[in-house]
Design a protein around this motif. Structure first.
Motif, PDB file in Angstrom:
ATOM      1  N   LEU A  28     -36.785 -10.135  -6.064  1.00  0.00           N
ATOM      2  CA  LEU A  28     -37.109 -11.357  -6.810  1.00  0.00           C
ATOM      3  C   LEU A  28     -38.542 -11.337  -7.323  1.00  0.00           C
ATOM      4  N   THR A  29     -39.481 -11.024  -6.436  1.00  0.00           N
ATOM      5  CA  THR A  29     -40.894 -11.198  -6.776  1.00  0.00           C
ATOM      6  C   THR A  29     -41.448 -10.089  -7.660  1.00  0.00           C
ATOM      7  N   SER A  30     -40.782  -8.957  -7.742  1.00  0.00           N
ATOM      8  CA  SER A  30     -41.265  -7.875  -8.611  1.00  0.00           C
ATOM      9  C   SER A  30     -41.004  -8.161 -10.079  1.00  0.00           C
ATOM     10  N   ILE A  31     -40.160  -9.143 -10.376  1.00  0.00           N
ATOM     11  CA  ILE A  31     -39.768  -9.432 -11.761  1.00  0.00           C
ATOM     12  C   ILE A  31     -40.864 -10.153 -12.541  1.00  0.00           C
ATOM     13  N   GLY A  32     -41.360 -11.262 -12.018  1.00  0.00           N
ATOM     14  CA  GLY A  32     -42.274 -12.129 -12.753  1.00  0.00           C
ATOM     15  C   GLY A  32     -43.502 -11.425 -13.308  1.00  0.00           C
ATOM     16  N   PRO A  33     -44.251 -10.650 -12.494  1.00  0.00           N
ATOM     17  CA  PRO A  33     -45.454 -10.001 -13.004  1.00  0.00           C
ATOM     18  C   PRO A  33     -45.188  -8.947 -14.081  1.00  0.00           C
ATOM     19  N   LEU A  34     -43.961  -8.430 -14.142  1.00  0.00           N
ATOM     20  CA  LEU A  34     -43.621  -7.408 -15.142  1.00  0.00           C
ATOM     21  C   LEU A  34     -42.764  -7.974 -16.261  1.00  0.00           C
ATOM     22  N   LEU A  35     -42.652  -9.302 -16.333  1.00  0.00           N
ATOM     23  CA  LEU A  35     -41.724  -9.922 -17.270  1.00  0.00           C
ATOM     24  C   LEU A  35     -42.055  -9.602 -18.723  1.00  0.00           C
ATOM     25  N   GLU A  36     -43.336  -9.635 -19.090  1.00  0.00           N
ATOM     26  CA  GLU A  36     -43.686  -9.415 -20.497  1.00  0.00           C
ATOM     27  C   GLU A  36     -43.363  -8.002 -20.971  1.00  0.00           C
ATOM     28  N   PRO A  37     -43.739  -6.935 -20.249  1.00  0.00           N
ATOM     29  CA  PRO A  37     -43.306  -5.605 -20.700  1.00  0.00           C
ATOM     30  C   PRO A  37     -41.792  -5.424 -20.659  1.00  0.00           C
ATOM     31  N   MET A  38     -41.128  -6.064 -19.718  1.00  0.00           N
ATOM     32  CA  MET A  38     -39.667  -6.000 -19.674  1.00  0.00           C
ATOM     33  C   MET A  38     -39.065  -6.672 -20.904  1.00  0.00           C
TER      34      MET A  38
END
Length: 405
Positions: A28-38
């Motif tokens: 869950l928590t690994s998603i938010g900080p990488l959301l923009e490049p994703m």
């Protein structure tokens, strides 16, 4: 068993609890900080991004509700191995993903794995540490939150080093594989006892079980919303992706402090309400800070929210387990509470993301969470420990004519 052997067994059990818990939040928590490049790489929209958090949490709700039936086909040992393996496989899959829908599918696989492991954990902790339940649940909660915080903080660094956001998501296969090996080698060889009594693990007709589930779900909706949207909120206010990840890490540090510190402070208290009121009040102050002065002291507001969320998670699970005397029945009640509760928890970040889309900022989202905390402050008054036995025995139909104990 001799004293030395019992001490060693307890230490190994505690190590296992912490290793298992570390794997329950990185997906869950690994998603938010990488959301923009994703989003830039896959074309992921905000509502699709909400599914990356909402779907695993919904899995965490649905699978525990099936636990009484699943236990007929799979043992505790088999379930743990299957759940941890699913987490590892989903993370490995993420190393090579390049489409939005593949990401969402990996979230479902990982969510199913987490659901199986997490659904068994409260009953397992209750069985292994019956005399130190509050402290053991605090350590379990702290390890769970620490895993989430590490994934949020380290993900952008790892992705930047390797030049691919996929690595920041897929690296978390390593602790999952380690947990598989540790469970296979170190676990106690006694199987979980079978449930006895008329309930057989089914709590759909019990009013107090539904109240506990609603309480647990709404309390944790704040956590999933913060994990999903805090980095994006920080970027909207001129911050960086790494700064958003660091805020999630700060929140996690204070979650761990809340999960460990409050049970320790109140360890002699049988009544969980003062601790829950304190935790909810601190959380309320943090959300009000985000609403009224978002750029003045964002780190302070996030720290207060984190402390309140961490304390509420461990205290609410302990509250649930203390409603029943036997570990088997208490574990089945906790599975039901987590089941219904995580369905609610999974819906909340989707609603807060939708509010962000329609309103243009996160103020409406934080307002909803603030109102929820106020409601939970009022509901907490219901949980008088002298009324546990009567409340848990009361069916849903009887609740209309009787007051809450």
């Amino acid at each position: 068993m001799e004293t030395g052997q019992r001490t060693m067994r307890a230490a190994l059990n505690l190590l296992l609890v912490m290793l298992l818990a570390l794997n329950l939040r990185p997906i869950l928590t690994s998603i938010g900080p990488l959301l923009e490049p994703m989003r830039a790489s896959t074309g992921l929209g905000y509502q699709q991004a909400a599914l990356l958090t909402a779907l695993p949490v919904l899995c965490m709700g649905l699978v525990p509700l099936l636990q009484p039936w699943l236990r007929r086909w799979i043992s505790e040992h088999g379930g743990m191995l299957a759940g941890l393996s699913a987490i590892a496989l989903a993370c490995l899959w993420r190393l090579q993903l390049d489409s939005a829908w593949a990401l969402i599918a990996s979230a479902v696989v990982a969510g199913l794995g987490v659901a199986v492991v997490q659904g068994m954990m409260p009953g397992l902790v209750n069985r292994w540490f019956p005399g130190r339940l509050a402290g053991a649940m605090g350590l379990y909660s702290a390890a769970l939150m620490s895993g989430g915080g590490l994934a949020a903080v380290l993900g952008p660094h790892i992705s930047g080093y390797f030049g691919h956001w996929q690595v920041g998501l897929g690296l978390w296969a390593i602790p999952a594989v380690l947990a598989v090996l540790a469970w296979a080698v170190l676990r106690p060889r006694q199987e979980a006892p079978k449930l006895a009594g008329a309930t057989g693990g089914h709590w759909f007709g019990t009013r107090r079980a539904w109240l506990l589930a609603l309480y647990f779900g709404l309390i944790n909706g704040g956590y999933t919303s913060m994990v999903a949207w805090l980095p994006a909120y920080h970027i909207e206010h001129g911050g960086s992706a790494q700064g958003g990840a660091d805020l999630v890490g700060l929140m996690t540090i204070f979650q761990v402090a809340g999960a460990l510190g409050l049970p320790l402070l109140l360890r002699r208290w049988a009544d969980r309400r003062p601790g829950l009121w304190l935790a909810l009040a601190i959380q309320l102050a943090g959300f009000l800070g985000l609403l009224l002065a978002p750029t003045l002291a964002s780190g302070l507001w996030v720290a207060m929210i984190g402390f309140g969320l961490g304390a509420c998670f461990s205290q609410s699970l302990t509250l649930t387990l203390e409603h029943l005397k036997t570990p088997a029945e208490a574990g089945s009640l906790a599975a039901f509470v987590q089941g219904i509760g995580f369905i609610i928890t999974g819906i909340v970040p989707y609603i807060t993301g939708w509010l962000r889309d329609v309103s243009g900022d996160f103020q409406a989202s934080w307002t909803l969470l603030t109102v929820t905390v106020v409601a939970m402050l009022l509901v907490t008054a219901c949980f008088n420990p002298r009324g546990y036995a009567a409340a848990i025995a009361r069916p849903v139909a009887a609740g209309k004519a009787a007051s809450v104990n």
